[in-house]
Write a protein that holds these residues in place. Structure first.
Motif, PDB file in Angstrom:
ATOM      1  N   ASP A 231       5.998  31.367   1.179  1.00 33.50           N
ATOM      2  CA  ASP A 231       7.293  30.685   2.140  1.00 33.50           C
ATOM      3  C   ASP A 231       8.288  30.779   1.654  1.00 33.50           C
ATOM      4  O   ASP A 231       8.982  29.503   0.972  1.00 33.50           O
ATOM      5  CB  ASP A 231       6.648  29.404   2.499  1.00 33.50           C
ATOM      6  N   ASP A 232       9.351  31.711   1.793  1.00 38.60           N
ATOM      7  CA  ASP A 232      10.664  31.693   1.147  1.00 38.60           C
ATOM      8  C   ASP A 232      11.729  31.949   1.893  1.00 38.60           C
ATOM      9  O   ASP A 232      13.063  32.070   1.597  1.00 38.60           O
ATOM     10  CB  ASP A 232      10.645  33.000   0.098  1.00 38.60           C
ATOM     11  N   LEU A 233      11.708  31.813   3.265  1.00 38.47           N
ATOM     12  CA  LEU A 233      12.703  31.288   4.325  1.00 38.47           C
ATOM     13  C   LEU A 233      12.511  30.316   5.137  1.00 38.47           C
ATOM     14  O   LEU A 233      11.477  30.023   5.759  1.00 38.47           O
ATOM     15  CB  LEU A 233      12.504  32.489   5.205  1.00 38.47           C
ATOM     16  N   GLN A 234      13.607  29.231   5.125  1.00 39.57           N
ATOM     17  CA  GLN A 234      13.598  28.226   5.710  1.00 39.57           C
ATOM     18  C   GLN A 234      14.379  28.320   6.966  1.00 39.57           C
ATOM     19  O   GLN A 234      15.627  28.631   6.657  1.00 39.57           O
ATOM     20  CB  GLN A 234      14.198  26.856   4.863  1.00 39.57           C
ATOM     21  N   VAL A 235      13.829  28.165   8.166  1.00 40.63           N
ATOM     22  CA  VAL A 235      14.450  28.377   9.414  1.00 40.63           C
ATOM     23  C   VAL A 235      14.957  27.031   9.942  1.00 40.63           C
ATOM     24  O   VAL A 235      14.128  26.147  10.023  1.00 40.63           O
ATOM     25  CB  VAL A 235      13.734  28.966  10.216  1.00 40.63           C
ATOM     26  N   SER A 245      20.177  13.392  12.624  1.00 43.10           N
ATOM     27  CA  SER A 245      19.515  13.597  11.195  1.00 43.10           C
ATOM     28  C   SER A 245      18.934  15.073  11.103  1.00 43.10           C
ATOM     29  O   SER A 245      19.094  15.690  10.268  1.00 43.10           O
ATOM     30  CB  SER A 245      18.277  12.644  11.423  1.00 43.10           C
ATOM     31  N   ASP A 246      18.865  15.536  12.379  1.00 39.54           N
ATOM     32  CA  ASP A 246      18.392  17.144  12.137  1.00 39.54           C
ATOM     33  C   ASP A 246      19.475  18.080  11.972  1.00 39.54           C
ATOM     34  O   ASP A 246      19.454  19.026  11.363  1.00 39.54           O
ATOM     35  CB  ASP A 246      17.569  17.437  13.657  1.00 39.54           C
ATOM     36  N   GLN A 247      20.555  17.393  12.798  1.00 41.10           N
ATOM     37  CA  GLN A 247      21.867  18.370  12.503  1.00 41.10           C
ATOM     38  C   GLN A 247      22.476  18.461  11.009  1.00 41.10           C
ATOM     39  O   GLN A 247      22.631  19.440  10.220  1.00 41.10           O
ATOM     40  CB  GLN A 247      23.275  17.794  13.182  1.00 41.10           C
ATOM     41  N   LEU A 248      21.990  17.288  10.352  1.00 39.16           N
ATOM     42  CA  LEU A 248      22.517  16.991   8.787  1.00 39.16           C
ATOM     43  C   LEU A 248      21.642  17.867   7.910  1.00 39.16           C
ATOM     44  O   LEU A 248      22.074  18.231   6.741  1.00 39.16           O
ATOM     45  CB  LEU A 248      22.361  15.647   8.368  1.00 39.16           C
ATOM     46  N   LYS A 249      20.376  18.302   8.312  1.00 34.24           N
ATOM     47  CA  LYS A 249      19.445  19.133   7.578  1.00 34.24           C
ATOM     48  C   LYS A 249      20.155  20.454   7.174  1.00 34.24           C
ATOM     49  O   LYS A 249      19.559  20.770   6.057  1.00 34.24           O
ATOM     50  CB  LYS A 249      18.060  19.501   8.172  1.00 34.24           C
ATOM     51  N   VAL A 250      20.670  20.826   7.790  1.00 34.24           N
ATOM     52  CA  VAL A 250      21.433  22.237   7.552  1.00 34.24           C
ATOM     53  C   VAL A 250      22.370  22.207   6.363  1.00 34.24           C
ATOM     54  O   VAL A 250      22.737  23.085   5.855  1.00 34.24           O
ATOM     55  CB  VAL A 250      22.389  22.861   8.781  1.00 34.24           C
ATOM     56  N   PHE A 251      22.800  21.117   5.952  1.00 37.76           N
ATOM     57  CA  PHE A 251      23.870  20.764   4.759  1.00 37.76           C
ATOM     58  C   PHE A 251      23.019  20.756   3.503  1.00 37.76           C
ATOM     59  O   PHE A 251      23.738  20.606   2.553  1.00 37.76           O
ATOM     60  CB  PHE A 251      24.707  19.584   5.144  1.00 37.76           C
ATOM     61  N   LYS A 260      17.848  30.047   3.202  1.00 37.36           N
ATOM     62  CA  LYS A 260      18.227  29.216   4.285  1.00 37.36           C
ATOM     63  C   LYS A 260      18.640  30.068   5.232  1.00 37.36           C
ATOM     64  O   LYS A 260      19.585  30.856   4.993  1.00 37.36           O
ATOM     65  CB  LYS A 260      18.837  27.984   4.012  1.00 37.36           C
ATOM     66  N   ALA A 261      17.952  30.192   6.530  1.00 37.85           N
ATOM     67  CA  ALA A 261      18.488  30.833   7.669  1.00 37.85           C
ATOM     68  C   ALA A 261      18.928  29.780   8.991  1.00 37.85           C
ATOM     69  O   ALA A 261      17.835  28.985   9.292  1.00 37.85           O
ATOM     70  CB  ALA A 261      17.489  31.997   8.251  1.00 37.85           C
ATOM     71  N   ILE A 262      20.157  29.635   9.129  1.00 36.61           N
ATOM     72  CA  ILE A 262      20.494  28.683  10.371  1.00 36.61           C
ATOM     73  C   ILE A 262      20.837  29.387  11.457  1.00 36.61           C
ATOM     74  O   ILE A 262      21.753  30.245  11.600  1.00 36.61           O
ATOM     75  CB  ILE A 262      21.970  27.788   9.822  1.00 36.61           C
TER      76      ILE A 262
END
Length: 621
Positions: A231-235, A245-251, A260-262
């Protein structure tokens, strides 16, 4: 007097503070952002760089978050919060400097803020205004704010200047497709997987048009991850209605060895810098509101982006290091794009704008100095709608209490009128829930597996009713609250927890506003569906459509051809004769969303000033 600044504003604000601008202007430094996530993250960054906690010298004020004190000298906020400040203090006496960031987006709130600031500047010479953006048309805004004062010697002096500061940008390679892309959603998934397999380490940012497309790509990528031993891709998704809180996860930095794939809408196009982005995928499309004055309907249309937006998206890849941009369209298609996105003021319903300006005491809306004046037909259609909703009287003034009630609420005028009428109809408890659910996008999850899709459809049927989508959404929210608002219940019933959580937060905010500021009683109709349908009709009667003999729907006024959206609960049922819709979406056809089945006589009963019965005489030819 400094009026124009082109640079990253989180560099600018500490400079203004250190130079004592908050003292020179006898007021604090205010910074507006078009989105709440931008205001929060930038305020947090500036306070961290100063070695302070957020809420002391640097504060922030957005919906659900209010961190500032008497010592606050720099205050970040959304444009809507600044407009609310103007309602209490029309001259913004406690502000010495106002900075409007990302002004090139030109949404309605931005244009209102700019027009009002120009009006305030004529009364307050001490107020300094800074317009900041990386892609702004500087000359246009210089001319707009140039008041040209006369000195003692009799010479004319400009009151606005342009100050350009080059921002740091790393080289960015741009790649276009050789052939037109038939499905940009599928192409986005394929491009992400190719980048992940072949390119060097670095995070990916992909731009799509809306939440549904974002979640489709997220599900497909997560399904791909499940089939991989490592598991080497975080979507991660990112869109406007996502919880804070979910929006802040991308930072947050991804785990070591993980890319990380946003997957984002244009919320990630400006204002925020996501660390680690190296690769950007540009679908070439965006979703815009477009108002049709003839049918008096506001629609969401998926359209090609502008060249300025394309450059802005590409710039996300070169903020912190060298990057690459993959555009899912050809060079020839890029050259055909318009230079700038049309300002929202020129393509949107103006009901909320008119209500707000009227609440500020601006009686002559037609003479208000907008940066880009709206079309006269749009203004006239919105005035007629507000008059039909009893928000304005024959003289164009706010009515009491309806007009002031509509101006006070942070929702559109039709929903506001529906909420107002719910007081007399004794169903405000349910209407508050319906309004909150209508503010978020789809609450039903869409699994990628065949078995999952079947189970999701079965569970969705448990909430659906033949009276329409709004009543079905009310059933979902009621069940969600009754079962403790848990993730487990949402998973079992294939509904999206974060969207329901967001709806619950919005409902609490509306409940507090309605009860404390307006004094509205909160009462329930105890499941009387007809009362709810009549209440919905009393607010959304301009959006009525009937089933034409040709098999399609047409608006009762304007005769515009419409279709039921495939995701509506009415799509697979026998088509009702009359419906009310909340929103239109333009894709392959013009689709109605958030439908409610009504009785035709309710239109003439609840809105006799808007509809009347007429006999049509057909003559033999």
């Amino acid at each position: 007097m400094l009026k124009q600044f082109r640079n990253e504003q989180y560099f600018c604000m500490p400079y203004l503070y250190e130079l004592g601008w908050h003292l020179k202007g006898s007021g604090i430094i205010g910074v507006t952002e078009p989105r709440r996530i931008s205001a929060i993250t930038l305020a947090d960054r500036v306070s961290n760089e100063r070695g302070e906690i957020l809420g002391d010298t640097v504060g922030v004020s957005v919906s659900f978050v209010d961190k500032h004190c008497s010592n606050t000298c720099v205050k970040y906020m959304t444009e809507g919060i600044l407009l609310r400040e103007m309602l209490a203090d029309p001259l913004l006496q406690k502000f010495g400097v106002i900075m409007v960031d990302e002004a090139h987006e030109r949404n309605i709130l931005t244009d209102i803020v700019l027009g009002l600031l120009k009006k305030i500047m004529k009364k307050r010479d001490s107020l300094k205004v800074i317009i900041a953006s990386a892609t702004i048309d500087a000359e246009f805004f210089k001319d707009f704010f140039n008041l040209k004062t006369t000195t003692k010697s009799g010479t004319r002096k400009d009151s606005s200047v342009i100050l350009s500061v080059e921002g740091r940008m790393f080289p960015v390679e741009v790649f276009n497709t050789q052939q037109p892309c038939p499905d940009y959603v599928k192409a986005t998934v394929d491009t992400i997987l190719k980048i992940h397999e072949k390119e060097k380490p670095g995070d990916i940012l992909a731009f799509l048009t809306g939440q549904e497309e974002v979640m489709d790509v997220v599900h497909l990528l997560r399904e791909y991850i499940q089939d991989r031993p490592k598991d080497d891709l975080q979507v991660l998704p990112m869109y406007g209605t996502l919880t804070n809180s979910d929006q802040l996860k991308v930072f947050f930095t991804a785990p070591k060895g993980t890319r990380k794939a946003i997957i984002a809408t244009n919320i990630a196009e400006t204002s925020v810098t996501i660390p680690g982005i190296v690769y950007v995928i540009d679908s070439g499309f965006t979703k815009l509101k477009w108002f049709d004055a003839e049918s008096n309907t506001d629609s969401l249309i998926i359209v090609p982006i502008s060249k300025a937006a394309a450059e802005q998206r590409g710039g996300r890849a070169g903020r912190l290091r060298n990057g690459k941009v993959y555009r899912l369209y050809t060079d020839e298609e890029f050259e055909k794009l318009s230079d700038q996105t049309p300002p929202e003021m020129r393509r949107s319903d103006l009901c909320s704008t008119i209500l707000f300006l009227k609440a500020l005491g601006i009686d002559n809306i037609l003479r208000f100095d907008f940066p880009s004046p709206p079309p006269a037909k749009n203004m006239l259609a919105s005035l007629e709608t507000l008059f039909a909703l009893d928000g304005l009287d024959r003289n164009g003034d706010l009515t009491n209490p309806v007009g002031y009630f509509l101006a006070e609420l942070p929702i559109n005028a039709m929903m506001g009128k529906m909420l107002y009428n719910s007081i007399q109809m004794a169903c405000s408890e349910e209407i508050l829930s319906i309004i909150a659910m209508a503010q978020v996008q789809s609450v039903f999850s869409k699994p990628t597996s065949g078995q999952g899709q079947l189970m999701a459809r079965v569970k969705k049927r448990e909430f659906e009713v033949e009276e329409g989508d709004l009543i079905s959404l009310l059933n979902v929210y009621t069940a969600f609250v009754r079962n403790g608002r848990t993730k487990e219940w949402c998973g079992q019933h294939y509904v999206i927890y974060r969207n329901l959580k967001r709806a619950h937060e919005l409902r609490q905010q509306l409940h507090t506003l309605a009860r404390n500021k307006i004094g509205m009683p909160i009462v329930s109709c105890h499941g009387d569906i007809n009362v709810l349908r009549r209440c919905i009709t009393s607010g959304f009667f301009p959006n009525a459509a009937y089933l034409h003999h040709s098999g399609v729907y047409r608006t009762c006024r304007g005769n515009k051809e419409l279709h039921i959206h495939p995701l509506s609960c009415l799509y697979t049922l026998r088509q009702p004769q009359y419906v009310i819709f909340c929103e239109l979406l333009h894709t392959t056809k013009v689709f109605m969303k958030d439908l409610t089945v009504i009785e035709p006589q309710w239109l003439t009963e609840l809105a006799p000033h808007y509809y009347h019965k007429a006999a049509v005489k057909y003559e033999d030819r």
